[in-house]
Write an enzyme that holds these catalytic residues in place. Structure first.
Site, short mmCIF file in Angstrom:
data_model
loop_
_atom_site.label_atom_id
_atom_site.label_comp_id
_atom_site.label_asym_id
_atom_site.label_seq_id
_atom_site.Cartn_x
_atom_site.Cartn_y
_atom_site.Cartn_z
N LYS A 52 7.61 -0.39 6.50
CA LYS A 52 6.93 0.89 6.25
C LYS A 52 7.98 1.97 6.04
CE LYS A 52 3.74 4.17 8.39
NZ LYS A 52 2.85 4.42 9.53
N VAL B 62 4.24 0.85 2.19
CA VAL B 62 4.44 -0.37 2.97
C VAL B 62 4.66 -1.52 1.99
CG1 VAL B 62 3.44 -1.98 4.62
CG2 VAL B 62 3.03 0.46 4.88
N GLY C 247 0.82 -1.19 0.00
CA GLY C 247 0.00 0.00 0.00
C GLY C 247 0.86 1.24 0.00
N ASP D 292 -6.26 7.69 15.91
CA ASP D 292 -6.63 7.55 14.50
C ASP D 292 -7.23 6.18 14.24
OD1 ASP D 292 -6.92 8.50 11.93
OD2 ASP D 292 -4.97 7.74 11.26
N GLY E 45 0.57 5.81 0.32
CA GLY E 45 -0.26 6.97 0.57
C GLY E 45 0.56 8.09 1.13
N GLY E 46 -0.13 9.09 1.66
CA GLY E 46 0.56 10.26 2.17
C GLY E 46 1.47 9.95 3.33
N MET E 47 1.18 8.89 4.07
CA MET E 47 2.00 8.52 5.23
C MET E 47 3.18 7.66 4.85
SD MET E 47 0.49 9.97 7.76
CE MET E 47 1.10 9.16 9.22
N GLY E 48 3.34 7.30 3.57
CA GLY E 48 4.48 6.51 3.14
C GLY E 48 4.05 5.29 2.36
#
Length: 889
Positions: A86, A71, A64, A180, A66-69
């Site tokens: 990650k 994986v 996956g 979250d 996204g904005g958080m990095g």
């Protein structure tokens, strides 16, 4: 970490937002079975499959991004297992703020170890890449499952909900807030097991409560978090309610990410009820979801364990034990099925309390002969004796107490007499009232019972204090006045007049013959004489008295031999040594277990501290009242309490309780968790909890039953109250009736004693369980050990066994093993309090001690009544009982 891992784009305040967080989530092929990616969307991320990172990791594929990095799934070549890596976005990998946030995620996640939480291993670095290694979960996130399959069955939804609760509760136990939590951050592996992931926004409770914490996903924020950035355990519980709503209905509560719209929705309180979306939702589930989604945090459940306990079906505590886990204190405190009692059972127990109290009252009243006159009256007589002898201006410091004739007690045990015979027995005396005066404040002679003062003080006490001892009729039994005492002559005043001593002792001078004294006096006398007096008591008894004078004024009087008769019974050296060795060995084991539990972090520190503080308060009250009893002024008393052995006594038992709790509680929680339910709920302040009332009522009932058993076997054995007084608890009860201060101090001591023994006896059973490894063997050994220990407490150490003592020991051993096995530690504490309080309980309506007996009776009935009321848990007493036959018909 499975097919999808990363969260949807999180919401942060403008000050927290990073441009990289605005990137949309991209998924590799197969990321969503219902929406396969086209060939143009296919990409491998920054690493190709098969690419190595150093010598340890080999990339398998992208999971996956996204904005958080990003994986990736990777093979750990060193350990031969799959892991998830990650990576931070390349643009921010060199940013120290992001690196600090990455490290924070690892530190926070490492604080929580639980089967329902994704395990975080470490932070790695390869060239310019920074990554986090974590557990690889071959599964799918809950958001994808709900989109692809819709709402699961009720049974499956409850199973998933329970696992989410367990994982979140484990985080809260470590003071970690997720912040979250949402379906996208909840993974479900191939075996259906839930894992909570992504602690990137998590933090410690004390840090987050002190600062604004808006970071998170707006649609899954609590109102107070969205509006003001306030987070707490209850804000996570609100988010949990949103997830449960979505889990049981298949539809999210808020389907918008617009912050202003969400605020309006929160303000209007418009949350669609789960049952309106799905008729299959259990009413119990709807109730718990509604409670979680209350707008005011105070109206929500206090902890996730309360949510877990409210879910229908199953037993989380039993599930944790079956999985080989040690349940947490909160899980034990909120255990399912640990509630109150049915009205019929509660009424039966309350009636049993009344019956047992009636039996004890009747038996003790039939055999008890209290001292004939009140301590206040005897104190006036003692002062009059000194005044008649010329000793005036008595010092302000004074203490008093009762002694019991142990020799007479033993003779009455072997040759019982009726109450009428005892009441008319003039000699030897059964009780001795004594009073001491001193120019200095008294120090309790017994550190473990400072509310009690015995006549035998330090060796030099006769040279510093004056003592008068009389029987309950006011007859002089002993006199000791040191030279120079208040009003004592400094020079001879002529021939000694011994008549006042003869008159006050009710001895006929005509029947007295002077004989050479063979016994020295403990105080200085310039003239000493011994007398043999015939015709004492029933007219056939002869006694020998020793008299002394200084300066021509009598200052000493004693019935030779009576002092030893009035001395306490002491255990033989063998029995004392055996008891001491047992407790030394037990305490060594406790210290070792407490140290191991502290090192491993297994103990319930909060409950241990509360229990220790309770003991400190009780012993502190006892010490303060003992200071007032001794006559010390407030300044002297405060200094004595802080610097003297009183403070040491408080610290000793406080630390002892703390160590016992730390040593025992984790093992009891692992082996017998339900034994702690009532105690944990009471220590957390839930005084009106049905489980607390249940254990209170059961404990008081069994305690009253054991007290009735003690009275019954003593009565059947022909024992009289005089023999009862030779036993420690009864003796303490008599001393506790010297004044209201004595009584309150003694009650505080009894409560502390009950708490200590309640914990320590649980430790005894635990050690027996660890040694025997069999429940039935443990129960049998527990009956023997606890029965033997209580036998020594109530009948005195070193005595010869007898059938009544053995019957009582068996009864008390069985009673307490039953309490621990079927009720709990709290019930055992209440039973011990009752048992320790009932040593001297009678209802002689004309006795000076009646107020104390009434106070005890009211206390016991109040405890039983409160336990009865709380154990009903609000259920009607009679309606259900009357409806049952009608329903059956």
């Amino acid at each position: 970490m499975g097919r999808t891992l990363l969260a949807d784009t999180p919401f942060t305040s403008p000050h927290d937002r990073d441009p990289s967080e605005d990137e949309t989530l991209s998924r590799p092929p197969g990321g969503n079975a219902d929406a396969p990616s086209s060939g143009t969307d296919f990409h491998h991320g920054r690493f190709e499959p098969g690419q190595r990172l150093g010598s340890r990791y080999r990339i398998v594929g992208l999971l996956g991004a996204g904005g958080m990095g990003e994986v990736y799934r990777a093979d750990d070549l060193e350990l031969g297992q799959s892991v998830a890596l990650k990576f931070l976005p390349e643009r921010v990998a060199a940013d120290e703020v992001w690196l600090a946030r990455f490290r924070h995620e690892v530190r926070t996640a490492r604080e929580v170890a639980h089967p329902n939480i994704c395990r975080i291993y470490d932070i790695g670095r390869q060239d310019e890449h920074v990554f986090l290694t974590m557990e690889y979960i071959d599964g799918e996130d809950l958001a994808s499952v709900l989109r692809r399959m819709g709402r699961p069955s009720s049974e499956k939804a409850i199973e998933i909900a329970r696992q989410i609760c367990l994982g979140l509760a484990a985080a809260h136990e470590r003071k970690v807030l997720h912040r979250d939590l949402k379906p996208a951050n909840i993974m479900i592996d191939g075996r259906g097991r839930v894992r909570i992931t992504d602690f990137g926004l998590a933090g410690f409770l004390e840090d987050l409560e002190a600062a604004s914490a808006r970071a998170g996903t707006p649609a899954y924020m609590a109102p107070e978090q969205l509006e003001a950035g306030r987070v707490s355990v209850r804000s996570d519980i609100y988010t949990l309610g949103l997830i449960l709503h979505e889990l049981f209905t298949g539809k999210s509560v808020f389907e918008t990410s617009d912050v202003e719209e969400l605020k309006r929705r929160h303000a209007s309180g418009s949350v669609t009820s789960p049952s309106s979306l799905s008729e299959a939702v259990d009413p119990a589930v709807e109730r718990v979801i509604s409670r979680c989604l209350e707008a005011e945090p105070e109206a929500r459940p206090q902890s996730v364990y309360q949510v877990l306990a409210a879910l229908p079906g199953g037993d989380p505590l039993a599930a944790a034990l079956a999985a080989g886990e040690t349940p947490s204190p909160e899980l034990v405190a909120n255990a399912r099925g640990a509630g109150g009692l049915r009205p019929a059972v509660s009424i039966g127990l309350l009636m049993a309390v009344i019956a047992f109290l009636s039996i004890t009252t009747l038996l003790n009243t039939a055999t008890t002969v209290m001292p004939a006159r009140a301590p206040a009256t005897l104190s006036v007589v003692a002062e009059q004796i000194l005044t008649e002898l010329g000793y005036v201006d008595l010092p302000a410091y004074s203490v008093s107490g009762y002694d019991v004739n142990a020799v007479l007690s033993e003779s009455l045990r072997t040759s019982p007499r009726s109450s009428d015979e005892l009441a008319g027995l003039p000699w030897p005396p059964r009780y001795r009232y004594w009073q001491r005066w001193s120019a200095e404040a008294f120090i309790p002679s017994d550190m473990h019972a400072p509310e009690e003062f015995i006549i035998d003080g330090p060796v030099d006490a006769p040279n510093r204090t004056a003592t008068v001892a009389i029987d309950s009729r006011g007859r002089l039994l002993a006199l000791t006045v040191p030279p120079g005492f208040a009003g004592a002559p400094s020079a001879p005043v002529g021939e000694v007049d011994w008549s006042p001593l003869f008159d006050r002792a009710e001895l006929h001078r005509d029947n007295a013959v002077a004989i050479p004294p063979e016994t020295p006096t403990p105080v200085y006398c310039d003239e000493v004489v011994a007398w043999r007096v015939d015709g004492v008591g029933d007219g056939t008894t002869a006694v020998t008295v020793l008299m002394g004078a200084v300066g021509g004024r009598p200052n000493y009087f004693e019935f030779l031999g009576l002092r030893e008769d009035m001395a306490p019974n002491h255990a033989s050296m063998t029995s004392v040594t055996a008891v001491e060795v047992f407790w030394v060995v037990l305490n060594v084991v406790i210290i070792v277990l407490a140290y191991r539990n502290l090192r491993a972090g297994r103990s319930d520190y909060r409950s241990a501290l509360r229990c220790a503080l309770l003991i400190a308060g009780l012993y502190g009250l006892m010490e303060v009242l003992s200071i007032s009893v001794s006559g010390a002024n407030s300044l002297h008393g405060a200094l004595g309490l802080v610097n003297g052995r009183g403070a040491g006594h408080i610290v000793l038992h406080t630390v002892e309780t703390w160590l016992y709790y730390l040593a025992i509680e984790p093992y009891v929680r692992r082996i017998w968790p339900r034994m702690l339910v009532g105690l944990l709920r009471l220590l957390s302040g839930r005084v009106r909890d049905p489980a607390v009332g249940r254990e209170m009522l059961i404990g008081v009932t069994i305690g009253c039953g054991l007290a009735a058993l003690l009275s019954l076997v003593s009565y059947a054995d022909g024992r009289t109250t005089a023999d009862e007084f030779a036993r420690l608890p009864v003796w303490s009860s008599l001393r506790a009736m010297m004044s209201p201060a004595h009584y309150v101090s003694n009650r505080a001591h009894v409560v502390a004693w009950a708490v200590l023994d309640g914990v320590s006896y649980a430790g005894v059973l635990l050690i027996l369980r660890l040694l025997a490894r069999h429940a039935l063997v443990t129960a049998c050994l527990g009956v023997v050990v606890i029965g033997s220990m209580e036998y020594e407490v109530f009948t005195g150490e070193g005595g010869n066994p007898n059938w009544s003592g053995m019957a009582y020991a068996a009864g008390i051993g069985i009673g307490f093993v039953f309490i621990y096995a079927r009720a709990g530690v709290l019930a055992a504490m209440f039973a011990m309090f009752v048992l320790r309080s009932m040593g001297l309980f009678t209802m002689e309506l004309d006795a000076w001690s009646r107020p104390y007996h009434v106070a005890l009776l009211v206390t016991l009935l109040a405890l039983a009544g409160y336990g009865f009321w709380v154990s009903l848990a609000g259920r009607p007493i009679f309606r259900d009982m009357l409806d049952e036959p009608r329903a059956a018909a």
